[in-house]
Write a protein that holds these residues in place. Structure first.
Motif, mmCIF file in Angstrom:
data_model
loop_
_atom_site.group_PDB
_atom_site.id
_atom_site.type_symbol
_atom_site.label_atom_id
_atom_site.label_comp_id
_atom_site.label_asym_id
_atom_site.label_seq_id
_atom_site.Cartn_x
_atom_site.Cartn_y
_atom_site.Cartn_z
ATOM 1 N N GLU A 244 26.022 -88.160 14.309
ATOM 2 C CA GLU A 244 27.468 -88.140 14.544
ATOM 3 C C GLU A 244 28.192 -87.598 13.311
ATOM 4 O O GLU A 244 27.957 -88.046 12.187
ATOM 5 C CB GLU A 244 27.941 -89.554 14.862
ATOM 6 N N THR A 245 29.069 -86.621 13.519
ATOM 7 C CA THR A 245 29.823 -86.033 12.409
ATOM 8 C C THR A 245 31.126 -86.766 12.134
ATOM 9 O O THR A 245 31.733 -86.558 11.079
ATOM 10 C CB THR A 245 30.142 -84.560 12.703
ATOM 11 N N GLY A 246 31.578 -87.584 13.081
ATOM 12 C CA GLY A 246 32.867 -88.248 12.934
ATOM 13 C C GLY A 246 34.045 -87.387 13.331
ATOM 14 O O GLY A 246 35.194 -87.831 13.251
ATOM 15 N N ILE A 247 33.787 -86.163 13.774
ATOM 16 C CA ILE A 247 34.860 -85.249 14.188
ATOM 17 C C ILE A 247 35.178 -85.499 15.660
ATOM 18 O O ILE A 247 34.297 -85.455 16.514
ATOM 19 C CB ILE A 247 34.456 -83.783 13.970
ATOM 20 N N ASP B 4 15.155 -75.604 10.736
ATOM 21 C CA ASP B 4 14.693 -74.220 10.569
ATOM 22 C C ASP B 4 15.829 -73.274 10.185
ATOM 23 O O ASP B 4 15.893 -72.137 10.659
ATOM 24 C CB ASP B 4 14.010 -73.723 11.850
ATOM 25 N N GLY B 5 16.743 -73.747 9.348
ATOM 26 C CA GLY B 5 17.824 -72.900 8.881
ATOM 27 C C GLY B 5 18.958 -72.700 9.853
ATOM 28 O O GLY B 5 19.816 -71.842 9.628
ATOM 29 N N VAL B 6 19.007 -73.474 10.944
ATOM 30 C CA VAL B 6 20.021 -73.307 11.987
ATOM 31 C C VAL B 6 20.788 -74.613 12.142
ATOM 32 O O VAL B 6 20.209 -75.707 12.134
ATOM 33 C CB VAL B 6 19.381 -72.906 13.329
ATOM 34 N N ASP B 7 22.110 -74.504 12.275
ATOM 35 C CA ASP B 7 22.965 -75.655 12.564
ATOM 36 C C ASP B 7 23.071 -75.820 14.077
ATOM 37 O O ASP B 7 23.584 -74.925 14.773
ATOM 38 C CB ASP B 7 24.362 -75.453 11.970
ATOM 39 N N CYS C 143 33.207 -74.351 26.336
ATOM 40 C CA CYS C 143 33.752 -73.152 25.692
ATOM 41 C C CYS C 143 34.868 -73.496 24.712
ATOM 42 O O CYS C 143 34.922 -72.962 23.591
ATOM 43 C CB CYS C 143 34.259 -72.184 26.758
ATOM 44 N N LYS C 144 35.751 -74.397 25.095
ATOM 45 C CA LYS C 144 36.850 -74.759 24.192
ATOM 46 C C LYS C 144 36.336 -75.506 22.973
ATOM 47 O O LYS C 144 36.798 -75.280 21.840
ATOM 48 C CB LYS C 144 37.872 -75.601 24.949
ATOM 49 N N ALA C 145 35.376 -76.393 23.191
ATOM 50 C CA ALA C 145 34.822 -77.139 22.054
ATOM 51 C C ALA C 145 34.069 -76.220 21.107
ATOM 52 O O ALA C 145 34.088 -76.415 19.885
ATOM 53 C CB ALA C 145 33.909 -78.243 22.563
ATOM 54 N N ALA C 146 33.397 -75.199 21.633
ATOM 55 C CA ALA C 146 32.656 -74.266 20.784
ATOM 56 C C ALA C 146 33.597 -73.435 19.923
ATOM 57 O O ALA C 146 33.317 -73.184 18.736
ATOM 58 C CB ALA C 146 31.787 -73.360 21.655
ATOM 59 N N LEU C 147 34.730 -72.998 20.483
ATOM 60 C CA LEU C 147 35.674 -72.204 19.698
ATOM 61 C C LEU C 147 36.266 -73.009 18.547
ATOM 62 O O LEU C 147 36.483 -72.485 17.447
ATOM 63 C CB LEU C 147 36.790 -71.691 20.612
ATOM 64 N N GLU C 148 36.517 -74.288 18.762
ATOM 65 C CA GLU C 148 37.104 -75.120 17.715
ATOM 66 C C GLU C 148 36.068 -75.601 16.699
ATOM 67 O O GLU C 148 36.426 -76.040 15.605
ATOM 68 C CB GLU C 148 37.801 -76.328 18.345
ATOM 69 N N SER C 149 34.798 -75.550 17.062
ATOM 70 C CA SER C 149 33.767 -76.079 16.163
ATOM 71 C C SER C 149 33.704 -75.331 14.840
ATOM 72 O O SER C 149 33.368 -75.905 13.805
ATOM 73 C CB SER C 149 32.399 -76.032 16.852
ATOM 74 N N VAL C 150 34.016 -74.039 14.841
ATOM 75 C CA VAL C 150 33.936 -73.266 13.589
ATOM 76 C C VAL C 150 35.002 -73.681 12.591
ATOM 77 O O VAL C 150 34.892 -73.382 11.395
ATOM 78 C CB VAL C 150 34.041 -71.757 13.887
ATOM 79 N N TRP C 151 36.022 -74.370 13.053
ATOM 80 C CA TRP C 151 37.085 -74.817 12.156
ATOM 81 C C TRP C 151 36.911 -76.261 11.708
ATOM 82 O O TRP C 151 37.357 -76.631 10.619
ATOM 83 C CB TRP C 151 38.448 -74.686 12.857
ATOM 84 N N HIS C 152 36.291 -77.085 12.518
ATOM 85 C CA HIS C 152 36.353 -78.527 12.281
ATOM 86 C C HIS C 152 35.008 -79.178 11.990
ATOM 87 O O HIS C 152 34.995 -80.274 11.428
ATOM 88 C CB HIS C 152 36.995 -79.219 13.485
ATOM 89 N N VAL C 153 33.899 -78.590 12.369
ATOM 90 C CA VAL C 153 32.602 -79.218 12.142
ATOM 91 C C VAL C 153 32.081 -78.766 10.779
ATOM 92 O O VAL C 153 31.770 -77.580 10.590
ATOM 93 C CB VAL C 153 31.598 -78.862 13.249
ATOM 94 N N CYS D 189 29.441 -78.138 8.845
ATOM 95 C CA CYS D 189 27.990 -77.946 8.764
ATOM 96 C C CYS D 189 27.595 -77.712 7.305
ATOM 97 O O CYS D 189 28.015 -76.719 6.697
ATOM 98 C CB CYS D 189 27.562 -76.769 9.629
ATOM 99 N N GLY D 190 26.789 -78.607 6.752
ATOM 100 C CA GLY D 190 26.443 -78.506 5.348
ATOM 101 C C GLY D 190 27.616 -78.725 4.425
ATOM 102 O O GLY D 190 27.595 -78.308 3.266
ATOM 103 N N GLY D 191 28.671 -79.383 4.913
ATOM 104 C CA GLY D 191 29.846 -79.658 4.108
ATOM 105 C C GLY D 191 30.917 -78.585 4.176
ATOM 106 O O GLY D 191 32.014 -78.793 3.672
ATOM 107 N N ILE D 192 30.617 -77.441 4.780
ATOM 108 C CA ILE D 192 31.568 -76.330 4.834
ATOM 109 C C ILE D 192 31.627 -75.817 6.263
ATOM 110 O O ILE D 192 30.592 -75.499 6.863
ATOM 111 C CB ILE D 192 31.173 -75.190 3.881
ATOM 112 N N ALA D 193 32.814 -75.736 6.832
ATOM 113 C CA ALA D 193 32.984 -75.194 8.172
ATOM 114 C C ALA D 193 32.759 -73.680 8.154
ATOM 115 O O ALA D 193 32.921 -73.019 7.132
ATOM 116 C CB ALA D 193 34.370 -75.527 8.713
ATOM 117 N N TYR D 194 32.401 -73.127 9.302
ATOM 118 C CA TYR D 194 32.107 -71.694 9.387
ATOM 119 C C TYR D 194 33.364 -70.850 9.200
ATOM 120 O O TYR D 194 33.328 -69.799 8.571
ATOM 121 C CB TYR D 194 31.473 -71.378 10.741
ATOM 122 N N GLY D 195 34.464 -71.294 9.767
ATOM 123 C CA GLY D 195 35.669 -70.485 9.707
ATOM 124 C C GLY D 195 35.638 -69.363 10.727
ATOM 125 O O GLY D 195 34.644 -69.144 11.434
ATOM 126 N N ASP D 196 36.737 -68.641 10.811
ATOM 127 C CA ASP D 196 36.861 -67.590 11.831
ATOM 128 C C ASP D 196 36.736 -66.189 11.252
ATOM 129 O O ASP D 196 36.928 -65.204 11.965
ATOM 130 C CB ASP D 196 38.202 -67.719 12.553
#
Length: 702
Positions: free
Chosen positions: A262-265, A286-289, A321-331, A333-340
């Motif tokens: 659980e990420t808490g997000i 294996d190097g994948v989030d 689909c909506k959750a996937a688009l927002e995941s790059v801003w809020h999850v 991963c490794g302490g740093i979000a992916y961003g857009d």
């Protein structure tokens, strides 16, 4: 009495050694240690014996004081002789010739006890006579304190400040001051002598094309899988990561996954006119989030991913689909979000076809995610997300976007088509093989969307899937280490294949005969896979003296056909209704030939697994099967399998007949077929490099 006091004062002030009359002191007081150095005044004993004893007491006290001064002077000389580390700040100087450490004047001599008066009018106390004046000046005068002319001492001077004499009454052990802390010295980096010989760090395989890749799908192996899409979602991201990309996979959380935390997000989305809260779970392998979207609508759906009413399925797909688009801003991963920025979304099949639409309508139209792109991958054109057009009102889209979903089908009439909108709003389109990319543009293979595909041919490309050699390799397959099976490679193909074949026959209860041709089938039991062609040719196969092993589940009537085939030929046929990963690996390793008579096959993976294990495929030349299996040419001794051009039982029997004849009469040629299949590079690394070219093209499409 007055005359006696005057005589006493006169004697004390004279410069000669004439001693005036003094009072006597008790004998025991002269020997008292407490009396020494004190300034107490005691009463005289009237029985004392004169002033001689009193003067002797004064002399003894002065000697002790002198000895003490000499002792202190020696201690000071020893302290001054200690070598102290030099410090840049100079020590304070003194203006006189006194020792370096200032001395303190000794305490004054104690007062003499009072003596009785010679008068007969009672006794009284008086002070003892003072010592001679020259002794006062010589011995009792305090040494003048030096006055330093330097400014107030610094911290370093305070460290070396002399110790006061009163602190040395009982001399403590003397220690050198602590060393001055060393300031770090920063020098330019000097590589090791052997560093010049060491090879430089290799740049990522993607080079300057490294980007953030987010793959979105309804299933992902090994957590959830119903077909080839799950394998692609599990293996292709790892190949991207090996090329240097940062990769995230977004899929529903159908069950409790032990390796996902659980990420808490928590995020709230508007889906089908209601507010929905979802959570995010994260795993790094294996190097994948791997990010799993948590919502009650996904729970306990692992065995029935695409089950439920049409609107239930549509709700889960829109939410994903909506959750996937927002995941790059809020999850994080490794302490740093992916961003857009520099991010590409890869949507797979109609279940995620709303992602390119939402990306454009909800973000890019509002100057958000301007540098994000969406690529749509076609795995199966037969499933498109159709429904009544009125249901587009529930997709939270403007009216002009709703019209993109409208499609008129001569068979189904006007309807909503989710895949159609996804194809039009995606920046690039990928089909899972070159042959399938061509078939999608035909009326037979386009399933009503062939015109849309032809309009967007400029952004369409076919890329064949690969296999994960960590999971599918006869050299390291964990399912081949027990029950008589063995691992093998190209050098030990003949012996290893023979041993696995005999172990499979024994495990399934077939007659153990390593020379009899053994055929297999693994797949879903439905019309697409051509299982009915095998059923219609079953009697002929048994007449050829071959054995048949089948594994799969699906339509009830086809499952019944499998049971019927086994019942009619129990000594030559075994049917496993259901699915077993272990049995799928063992069948692939144990059979000589694999049947794949699919009526249409976008890519197919079983034929790739078969060739990697030295099993010769017999396939219908359609879609990805045509791209991956080269027909055998006996005259040039080329090819990797047998193909037939039409989904017909007679065509299939002809191809199987040629394969059986080659197996029995031309075993060296059959062995070469096996080795050529094993020698191919069927890994996902090759496919990932081709996908990368598509992603770069999407990146630079504005």
């Amino acid at each position: 009495m007055h005359s006696t006091l005057r005589a006493s004062r006169a004697g004390c002030g004279a410069s000669s050694a004439v001693r005036g009359p003094v009072a006597s002191v008790p004998a025991k007081l002269a020997h008292s240690k407490r009396f020494r150095g004190s300034a107490q005044v005691v009463r005289a004993d009237p029985t004392a014996s004169g002033d001689v004893e009193l003067w002797e007491l004064h002399e003894e006290l002065l000697r002790e004081i002198e000895e003490r001064k000499q002792h202190q002077a020696r201690l000071l000389d020893q302290l001054n002789s200690i070598q102290v580390p030099s410090i840049n700040t100079p020590s304070p100087t003194f203006t006189n010739n006194a020792p370096r450490m200032a001395t303190m004047a000794p305490p004054p001599p104690p007062a003499a006890p009072a003596a009785p008066s010679s008068s007969s009018s009672g006794s009284s106390t008086f002070m003892p006579p003072k010592p001679p004046a020259h002794r006062q000046l010589e011995r009792l005068k305090p040494v003048a304190q030096p006055q330093p002319s330097a400014p107030p001492p610094s911290f370093a001077q305070q460290v070396l400040q002399p110790v006061k004499p009163q602190q040395l009454m009982t001399p403590p052990p003397v220690q050198a001051p602590p060393p001055r802390p060393q300031q770090p010295v920063y020098e330019p980096y000097q590589p090791d002598q052997g560093a010049e010989d060491a090879p430089p760090a290799e740049p990522p395989l993607a080079g300057e094309n490294v980007m953030n890749i987010v793959m979105v799908g309804a299933e992902c192996a090994p957590w959830s899988k119903t077909g080839g899409l799950g394998d692609v979602m599990g293996a292709l991201p790892k190949a991207f990561a090996r090329r240097g990309h940062r990769v995230m996979v977004v899929a529903p959380r159908y069950e409790i996954y032990d390796d996902a935390w659980e990420t808490g997000i928590r995020r709230i989305f508007r889906v089908m006119n209601q507010d929905v809260e979802v959570g995010y779970f994260h795993a790094f392998l294996d190097g994948v989030d791997y990010v799993f979207v948590d919502h009650p609508s996904f729970h306990f759906r692992a065995k029935d991913i695409y089950g439920g009413e049409r609107q239930e399925i549509q709700f889960r797909c829109a939410l994903l689909c909506k959750a996937a688009l927002e995941s790059v801003w809020h999850v994080p991963c490794g302490g740093i979000a992916y961003g857009d920025t520099n991010t590409v979304f890869i949507a797979n099949d109609w279940h995620t076809a709303l992602l390119p639409v939402y990306l454009q309508a909800h973000y890019r139209d509002y100057e958000q995610m301007k540098f994000s792109r969406a690529v749509f991958v076609i795995h199966n054109m037969a499933h498109q997300g159709r429904g009544p057009f009125v249901e587009t009102e529930q997709l939270e889209l403007p009216d002009n976007y709703r019209e993109v979903f409208r499609l008129y089908d001569p068979i189904g009439g006007e309807h909503m088509n989710i895949m159609k909108a996804g194809l039009q709003f995606s920046h690039r389109i990928v089909a899972v093989s070159e042959g399938y990319a061509w078939e999608c543009q035909t009326q037979e293979g386009g399933w009503g969307l062939d015109a849309i595909i032809r309009e967007n041919t400029w952004k369409l490309r076919g890329i064949v899937n690969g296999i994960d050699y960590k999971e599918w390799s006869p050299m390291s397959d964990p399912h081949l280490t027990s029950d008589g099976y063995t691992q093998y490679d190209m050098d030990t193909l003949a012996e290893g294949k023979r041993q696995c074949k005999m172990a499979l026959q024994k495990e399934l209860g077939l007659p153990v005969d390593p020379d009899v041709p053994l055929l297999g089938f693994i797949g879903r039991l439905d019309y697409q896979k051509g299982v009915d062609l095998i059923r219609d040719s079953h009697g002929w196969l048994m007449g050829q003296g071959a054995q048949l092993v089948m594994l799969g589940s699906g339509r009830a009537d086809l499952e019944a056909d499998l049971r019927s085939m086994e019942a009619s030929n129990r000594d030559k046929t075994r049917s496993w209704v259901g699915f077993s990963v272990k049995m799928a690996h063992r069948i692939t390793a144990g059979v000589d030939m694999l049947l794949m008579p699919s009526r249409f096959e976008p890519c197919g993976l079983n034929q790739l697994y078969a060739m990697a294990y030295g099993t010769v495929p017999i396939v219908h030349a359609v879609g990805g099967l045509r791209d991956t299996v080269t027909p055998f040419n006996p005259f040039e001794n080329k090819g990797t399998g047998w193909t037939f051009e039409r989904a017909d039982a007679e065509q299939m029997r002809h191809a199987v007949g040629n394969a059986l004849e080659t197996y029995r009469k031309y075993r060296p040629s059959f062995r070469d077929l096996q080795l050529r299949g094993m020698a191919q590079d069927l890994s996902w690394d090759h496919a990932a490099a081709l996908y990368e070219e598509v992603l770069v093209a999407a990146k630079f499409q504005w």
